[in-house]
Design an enzyme around this catalytic site. Structure first.
Site, short mmCIF file in Angstrom:
data_model
loop_
_atom_site.label_atom_id
_atom_site.label_comp_id
_atom_site.label_asym_id
_atom_site.label_seq_id
_atom_site.Cartn_x
_atom_site.Cartn_y
_atom_site.Cartn_z
N LYS A 77 0.89 -1.59 -0.07
CA LYS A 77 -0.15 0.23 -0.08
C LYS A 77 0.87 1.44 0.46
O LYS A 77 1.87 1.25 1.04
CB LYS A 77 -0.91 -0.11 1.24
CG LYS A 77 -2.27 0.00 0.95
CD LYS A 77 -3.24 0.21 2.31
CE LYS A 77 -4.44 0.96 2.05
NZ LYS A 77 -5.48 0.38 3.76
O1 G3P Z 1 -7.76 1.85 5.20
C1 G3P Z 1 -8.65 3.32 5.16
C2 G3P Z 1 -9.54 2.95 5.85
O2 G3P Z 1 -10.61 2.28 4.98
C3 G3P Z 1 -10.01 4.42 6.85
O3 G3P Z 1 -10.67 4.46 7.00
O4 G3P Z 1 -12.66 4.54 9.20
O5 G3P Z 1 -9.67 5.56 9.14
O6 G3P Z 1 -11.41 7.14 7.17
P1 G3P Z 1 -11.25 5.74 8.09
#
Ligand code: G3P
Length: 217
Positions: free
Chosen positions: A83
């Site tokens: 990633k």
């Molecule tokens: O893994 C990346 C993403 O899904 C993060 O989500 O909830 O931290 O905005 P969030």
């Protein structure tokens, strides 16, 4: 649409994989910090739980170090996806890792033009963050639809991996607008199944069946 689980919590992941409906996993530095465990050890453990893709994010931001980190992460297991951040250095790293047949997931995508650049860099996955756009009063789902249209118009094979998902409705809408994958937090994954009418209906069927005194087996 494929289902990935967005967590580094191996206990939660095991429960999700046990359903037989989960295709892979994504992690990020925040999820690794939350898990409180050694990064490479957790990724290796997750990679043993599934043959599906497991995203592991580089920690640096400069091209040379990201390239080295990406190769180290890819060596952990054959199903690791590296990633990378959506920066010029991240995209350059993406092109080089792609040339080495290493799978990549370009993350922190907030516009269709960013997604287009990631596809040109050969990304295996692009991760648009729906919830973080919604948090700002913008429309995360519109971004998924735009990227879908752009990729389809030009035949890009990069898969649209909808991330930052906050609700079961987000997951349903991602499927409708044509995301290839949704990466879902364990709490939202569990909510996909539940409906009170299903639970209450089953209770009533069980009671009525018991009243018949019959047995199928
Ligand atoms: O893994 C990346 C993403 O899904 C993060 O989500 O909830 O931290 O905005 P969030």
């Amino acid at each position: 649409m494929k289902i990935f689980i967005d967590t580094a919590d191996t206990a939660e992941l095991k429960k999700a994989f046990d359903t037989g409906l989960v295709d892979g996993c994504t992690t990020n530095p925040s999820l690794i910090a939350k898990a409180g465990r050694d990064f490479k050890e957790v990724i290796a453990e997750i990679c043993k739980m599934t043959d599906g893709p497991v995203s592991a994010e580089v920690a640096s931001t400069d091209y040379e170090t990201m390239l080295k980190e990406g190769r180290v992460l890819a060596d952990i297991a054959q199903n690791v996806v590296v990633k990378l951040p959506l920066t010029w250095d991240g995209l350059k790293t993406c092109s080089d890792l792609t040339a080495d047949n290493i799978k990549t997931n370009v993350t922190l995508c907030f516009t269709a033009q960013q997604a287009w650049l990631a596809a040109k860099a050969g990304a295996t996955y692009i991760s648009p963050f729906i919830g973080r756009l919604d948090d700002l009063g913008m429309d995360g789902m519109e971004l998924i639809a735009e990227i879908r249209a752009l990729y389809d118009a030009h035949g890009y094979e990069t898969e649209v991996l909808a991330a930052s998902i906050r609700s079961a409705a987000h997951v349903k809408d991602c499927a409708i607008v044509g995301a290839d994958v949704a990466t879902i937090p364990p709490s939202v994954f569990n909510k996909l199944l539940y409906h009170p009418l299903t639970a209450n209906g089953l209770d009533a069927f069980e009671k009525d069946w018991a009243s018949t005194g019959q047995s199928i087996l």
